[in-house]
Scaffold this motif. Sequence first.
Motif, PDB file in Angstrom:
ATOM      1  N   LYS A   1       0.805  -1.226   0.000  1.00 19.35           N
ATOM      2  CA  LYS A   1       0.000   0.000   0.000  1.00 19.35           C
ATOM      3  C   LYS A   1       0.836   1.274   0.000  1.00 19.35           C
ATOM      4  N   THR A   2       2.162   1.136   0.099  1.00 16.57           N
ATOM      5  CA  THR A   2       3.047   2.303   0.056  1.00 16.57           C
ATOM      6  C   THR A   2       4.205   2.032  -0.897  1.00 16.57           C
ATOM      7  N   GLY A   3       4.873   3.098  -1.297  1.00 13.87           N
ATOM      8  CA  GLY A   3       6.041   2.938  -2.151  1.00 13.87           C
ATOM      9  C   GLY A   3       7.159   2.175  -1.460  1.00 13.87           C
ATOM     10  N   LYS A   4       7.376   2.478  -0.188  1.00 15.21           N
ATOM     11  CA  LYS A   4       8.428   1.795   0.579  1.00 15.21           C
ATOM     12  C   LYS A   4       8.129   0.298   0.673  1.00 15.21           C
ATOM     13  N   GLN A   5       6.887  -0.026   0.964  1.00 12.66           N
ATOM     14  CA  GLN A   5       6.481  -1.428   1.066  1.00 12.66           C
ATOM     15  C   GLN A   5       6.648  -2.130  -0.295  1.00 12.66           C
ATOM     16  N   ALA A   6       6.366  -1.418  -1.383  1.00 14.58           N
ATOM     17  CA  ALA A   6       6.533  -1.992  -2.721  1.00 14.58           C
ATOM     18  C   ALA A   6       7.989  -2.388  -2.951  1.00 14.58           C
ATOM     19  N   CYS A   7       8.917  -1.520  -2.581  1.00 12.58           N
ATOM     20  CA  CYS A   7      10.346  -1.818  -2.746  1.00 12.58           C
ATOM     21  C   CYS A   7      10.743  -3.043  -1.927  1.00 12.58           C
ATOM     22  N   GLU A   8      10.221  -3.145  -0.718  1.00  8.37           N
ATOM     23  CA  GLU A   8      10.512  -4.305   0.136  1.00  8.37           C
ATOM     24  C   GLU A   8       9.975  -5.591  -0.496  1.00  8.37           C
ATOM     25  N   GLU A   9       8.762  -5.535  -1.039  1.00  2.89           N
ATOM     26  CA  GLU A   9       8.155  -6.726  -1.652  1.00  2.89           C
ATOM     27  C   GLU A   9       8.895  -7.146  -2.921  1.00  2.89           C
ATOM     28  N   VAL A  10       9.401  -6.186  -3.671  1.00  5.77           N
ATOM     29  CA  VAL A  10      10.186  -6.513  -4.867  1.00  5.77           C
ATOM     30  C   VAL A  10      11.441  -7.275  -4.461  1.00  5.77           C
ATOM     31  N   THR A  11      12.101  -6.797  -3.423  1.00  7.48           N
ATOM     32  CA  THR A  11      13.318  -7.453  -2.938  1.00  7.48           C
ATOM     33  C   THR A  11      13.015  -8.857  -2.428  1.00  7.48           C
ATOM     34  N   LYS A  12      11.910  -8.996  -1.713  1.00  6.79           N
ATOM     35  CA  LYS A  12      11.535 -10.287  -1.122  1.00  6.79           C
ATOM     36  C   LYS A  12      11.047 -11.307  -2.146  1.00  6.79           C
TER      37      LYS A  12
ATOM     38  N   ASP B   1       0.158   2.044  -8.680  1.00  6.02           N
ATOM     39  CA  ASP B   1      -0.378   3.392  -8.718  1.00  6.02           C
ATOM     40  C   ASP B   1       0.813   4.354  -8.700  1.00  6.02           C
ATOM     41  N   TYR B   2       0.633   5.521  -9.285  1.00  2.76           N
ATOM     42  CA  TYR B   2       1.748   6.475  -9.329  1.00  2.76           C
ATOM     43  C   TYR B   2       1.824   7.325  -8.066  1.00  2.76           C
ATOM     44  N   ARG B   3       0.670   7.686  -7.525  1.00  6.93           N
ATOM     45  CA  ARG B   3       0.672   8.508  -6.308  1.00  6.93           C
ATOM     46  C   ARG B   3       0.547   7.581  -5.105  1.00  6.93           C
ATOM     47  N   LEU B   4       1.648   7.504  -4.346  1.00  8.07           N
ATOM     48  CA  LEU B   4       1.715   6.589  -3.206  1.00  8.07           C
ATOM     49  C   LEU B   4       2.268   7.304  -1.988  1.00  8.07           C
ATOM     50  N   PRO B   5       1.900   6.839  -0.790  1.00  4.37           N
ATOM     51  CA  PRO B   5       2.517   7.381   0.416  1.00  4.37           C
ATOM     52  C   PRO B   5       3.940   6.825   0.600  1.00  4.37           C
ATOM     53  N   THR B   6       4.740   7.522   1.329  1.00  4.52           N
ATOM     54  CA  THR B   6       6.128   7.230   1.724  1.00  4.52           C
ATOM     55  C   THR B   6       7.137   7.380   0.597  1.00  4.52           C
ATOM     56  N   MET B   7       6.806   6.959  -0.585  1.00  8.01           N
ATOM     57  CA  MET B   7       7.653   7.144  -1.771  1.00  8.01           C
ATOM     58  C   MET B   7       6.701   7.286  -2.957  1.00  8.01           C
TER      59      MET B   7
END
Length: 121
Positions: free
Chosen positions: A33-44, A53-59
């Motif tokens: 649900k956030t940009g930061k979480q997206a980066c973590e999930e990509v790594t995992k 979505d383009y407009r996200l919280p945190t990043m």
Amino acid sequence: MGNKVLIVDDQPGIRMLLEELLKGDGYEIITAKTGKQACEEVTKHNPDLILMDYRLPTMSGGEVLEYLHGQEYHKPVLIMTGLSPKSIADEAEYPFVKEIISKPFDIHVMRELVAQTIEDV
């Protein structure tokens, strides 16, 4: 399980709609649900496709794209936005960005786009 799709959107209704739609097509779904979480999930999870979505919280979506570029991510990204696609086109010039989709979107078109994009990988 089928291909992994990461769905990134801060709106729970959109995440749930896309998750149900794509799970029914046999994809393994990961959500963020956030940009930061997206980066973590990509790594995992190293998803086969990111639907973001383009407009996200945190990043912002742009910051997530920069992160992916820095990680040498080469799998496709589909960007969803309520903004004009032209307004983010410059920031979405990375080769892995395959499509900019305007919100609201047609779920049938989205389903076909996801299938075609994964098939082209």
